[in-house]
Design an enzyme around this catalytic site. Structure first.
Site, PDB file in Angstrom:
ATOM      1  N   GLU A 269      42.443 -11.100  23.842  1.00 32.51           N
ATOM      2  CA  GLU A 269      43.608 -10.292  24.219  1.00 32.51           C
ATOM      3  C   GLU A 269      44.642 -10.218  23.094  1.00 32.51           C
ATOM      4  OE1 GLU A 269      44.800 -12.083  28.005  1.00 32.51           O
ATOM      5  OE2 GLU A 269      43.323 -10.841  29.026  1.00 32.51           O
ATOM      6  N   ARG A 319      32.590  -6.829  30.788  1.00 28.86           N
ATOM      7  CA  ARG A 319      33.486  -7.953  30.547  1.00 28.86           C
ATOM      8  C   ARG A 319      32.914  -9.270  31.103  1.00 28.86           C
ATOM      9  NH1 ARG A 319      39.874  -8.042  32.376  1.00 28.86           N
ATOM     10  NH2 ARG A 319      40.106 -10.278  32.119  1.00 28.86           N
ATOM     11  N   ASP A 348      38.288 -12.958  35.726  1.00 21.90           N
ATOM     12  CA  ASP A 348      39.663 -13.427  35.586  1.00 21.90           C
ATOM     13  C   ASP A 348      40.308 -13.791  36.908  1.00 21.90           C
ATOM     14  OD1 ASP A 348      41.968 -14.094  34.364  1.00 21.90           O
ATOM     15  OD2 ASP A 348      42.608 -12.063  33.877  1.00 21.90           O
ATOM     16  N   GLU A 376      48.241 -15.582  40.272  1.00 29.15           N
ATOM     17  CA  GLU A 376      48.343 -14.284  39.617  1.00 29.15           C
ATOM     18  C   GLU A 376      47.714 -13.154  40.438  1.00 29.15           C
ATOM     19  OE1 GLU A 376      46.670 -14.213  35.674  1.00 29.15           O
ATOM     20  OE2 GLU A 376      47.031 -12.073  35.430  1.00 29.15           O
TER      21      GLU A 376
END
Ligand code: GCW
Length: 661
Positions: A269, A319, A348, A376
């Site tokens: 990232e 991914r 994620d 999150e």
């Protein structure tokens, strides 16, 4: 007066006086910082629980609590034994760390209202490293923080406050023994943490953690030689770069005692890393490992590496495959003071993902499991979501790696492949809010992570019951009511957000609230690819091939639609809306039902919570009540938006004729 609460170390006065007798006096033949912390904690607890000023005595035989070291005990560095005989408590350990853990366990049992009479308990942590990762930024904000600002930093400065001592106590009391104190994204000035500018404060903070047996780690910028000293590159094989790190580590480790090492996010990232120089992750990690080696330091290197620039037309790049593709070829190539830190799933921290295939895959590499306590993608500490059941699923997952002990818990504890440097890490959910975690019920996740990392066998129910007794109420009806809410909360969250493993229907960047096509039109490569006929990603061998990264036992399960666990169906397969699930329902009907049900379940949880009004402390009741109001709105929005989205895509009506916008 401090403006924060004590969470599960509240030691609320206790009515049941059975354990009072132990708190008359305490004896120990030890001194040193850790024992001092233990004695202080006993003092605090006896005063708060029983209103007793406990006496330190030299009379070993008469002491109500006796703390002793016996190096011949087979309890390792951190294990302990707690026994009761003739109204005396003996806490024994081979090392002082064990004594401190034993003390906290004893105090927490008393505070939870357990009768200690006749106890005989021996415990040893199963995971050598039990770590928290703070994602705190140096400006005082927290990446993915949902409980206020950081209590480590303010406006570019490191803060040494009493709150950090209380944090260390909380963490130690549940067995945490390592912490990284800055965000893995090292930027906006945080690069300078490893310079003279901040050493004084860092030294003090690491001293505070040291008193509680917690070693401190820093996250570093892989390009620090360039950022801090203007070197032309950060190539790990360049001699000047290697010398720079060697010198830097000499400086850091001599200035900051109790340094565990560095945690590194590289080539991920936008963070710099070895790829820029044509080097791989082993080159990068080993270079740093050699620089910290003389000081007994460790490099924890994250495996969260993927290409975040995927074109939507590209159906081969996935991914999910990236972690395994990047790190599997490097198995066995890392130095023995490197640990790879692997997220629980391949994408994620979604509410449900399959277990990362690197577990079991990597057989010659130190490794740690990374989970996220910060919510999150699981409600951001506005919605209740008790995560221990999810972590337990991950730990219990049998990888099929061909060894008799093949679960993730076996692997990360070192039992399977014999590693010494391994364990569990978690992204913290704490901040400056009075209750530490924003949502009071999110305290169960922080507490639970520690307990689980110490002993993955404890049940999610047991953990929750302990935590409620310590932080909210010892009343058994209250405990039942709140544990019922917590234990169903993750399934409920999953139902109204992203059932069947679909994931990523959240608002991009912010990650709260529904936005079903948000990530379809972004470059991050996390597509669900819903169209008018079908939804989901084919990750079988006919698709991206992700299912083939697992050992055959699991690959066989995942690669076929028919055998794939339904809660992961859309993660592994692209399925038409008319496909029939095992329940006999069509896929589209399941989606509608799940969202309506999830919303109804939230309303039920909210009603249950409101029944607690007179039974628990008002401030906790009110704060959680307010969160439930927001969760109810959020779940309503999810239900409406997602159902409407799929109705408009498929044009298949709800069989029950409910209102879909
Ligand atoms: C710290 O960065 C985070 C980022 O905020 C988060 O959205 C992503 O999911 O994971 C990253 C990571 O784990 O590195």
């Amino acid at each position: 007066m401090c403006n924060w609460e004590q969470a599960w170390l509240a030691y609320e006065p206790i009515e049941n006086q059975k354990n009072r007798k132990f708190f008359e006096s305490v004896y120990t033949d030890q001194n040193g910082e850790l024992v001092k912390s233990a004695l202080q904690e006993i003092e605090t607890a006896s005063e708060k629980l029983f209103n007793i000023q406990i006496i330190k005595t030299d009379d070993r035989e008469k002491a109500g609590i006796r703390l002793e070291i016996d190096p011949t005990l087979d309890l390792g560095m951190e294990g302990y034994e707690i026994t009761e005989e003739n109204d005396r408590i003996h806490i024994r350990a081979a090392r002082v760390n064990g004594l401190l853990y034993g003390t906290f366990r004893f105090l927490l049992m008393v505070s939870a209202g357990k009768d200690i009479t006749g106890i005989s308990l021996q415990e040893n942590p199963q995971n050598p490293i039990r770590m928290l990762n703070q994602w705190d930024n140096i400006d005082g904000s927290i990446e993915r923080g949902y409980a206020g600002n950081s209590f480590f930093y303010e406006n570019g400065k490191v803060c040494v406050t009493k709150r950090i001592t209380d944090y260390a106590r909380l963490l130690c009391s549940v067995g945490i023994n390592a912490i990284s104190i800055n965000n893995v994204n090292v930027r906006d000035g945080a690069e300078w943490l490893i310079t003279e500018k901040h050493y004084n404060e860092l030294e003090q903070i690491s001293g505070i953690f040291g008193k509680y047996g917690i070693s401190m780690y820093l996250c570093i910028d892989f390009a620090a030689p360039m950022t801090l000293d203007g070197l032309p590159c950060a190539d790990p094989l360049n001699e000047e770069v290697r010398n720079w790190w060697e010198k830097k580590c000499g400086e850091i480790f001599s200035r900051i005692p109790n340094m565990g090492g560095f945690l590194v996010k590289a080539d991920s990232e936008g963070r710099p890393g070895p790829f820029a120089y044509g080097r791989n992750h082993a080159d990068g990690a080993n270079m740093l490992a050699r620089a910290v080696k003389p000081y007994g330091g460790t490099i924890i290197w994250r495996c969260f590496v993927y290409n975040c620039q995927q074109d939507w037309r590209d159906r081969r790049t996935d991914r999910a495959c990236a972690g395994y593709d990047n790190f599997m070829p490097l198995d066995g190539k890392f130095d023995d003071n490197v640990i790879l830190q692997i997220k629980n799933g391949p994408i994620d921290f979604q509410v449900r993902e399959p277990v990362h295939p690197l577990f079991g895959g990597l057989q010659h590499t130190n490794q740690m499991l990374e989970v996220q306590i910060a919510q999150e993608y699981t409600g951001q500490q506005i919605d209740v979501c008790y995560l221990v059941p999810m972590w337990k699923e991950v730990l219990n997952f049998s990888t099929g790696c061909g060894k008799p002990q093949d679960t993730v818990a076996d692997i990360v504890s070192g039992r399977t492949f014999g590693q010494q440097k391994c364990g569990m890490a978690a992204v913290a959910n704490t901040g400056k809010d009075a209750n530490w975690t924003g949502h009071d019920l999110a305290g169960a996740n922080l507490y639970g992570f520690g307990r689980l990392a110490w002993n993955p066998q404890i049940s999610a129910e047991e953990i929750v019951q302990e935590w409620i007794s310590l932080q909210i109420s010892r009343d058994s009806d209250v405990k039942k009511m709140i544990s019922d809410i917590l234990l169903r909360s993750r399934e409920v969250y999953e139902k109204y957000t992203a059932p069947l493993g679909i994931g990523f229907m959240v608002n991009p960047a912010y990650h709260y609230g529904p936005n079903p096509e948000g990530y379809e039109y972004s470059k991050w490569g996390t597509y669900h690819r819903a169209d008018h006929l079908a939804v989901g990603v084919d990750r079988s061998e006919k698709g991206t091939g992700y299912s083939e990264q697992y050992f055959e036992k699991n690959a066989a399960l995942y690669r076929d639609t028919e055998s794939c666990p339904e809660n992961l169906l859309l993660f592994f397969h692209r399925v038409p809306y008319t496909y029939r699930l095992r329940s006999g329902k069509t896929l589209i009907q399941h989606i509608y039902d799940s969202h309506f049900e999830g919303y109804a379940d939230v309303q039920k949880m909210q009603r249950d919570w409101n029944c607690l009004e007179d039974k628990i402390p008002q401030h906790i009741f009110q704060r959680v009540k307010e969160r439930f109001m927001r969760q109810a709105e959020n779940s309503r929005e999810w239900c409406d938006v997602i159902n409407s989205f799929f109705y408009r895509k498929s044009m298949i009506p709800d069989e029950m004729g409910r209102e879909i916008f």
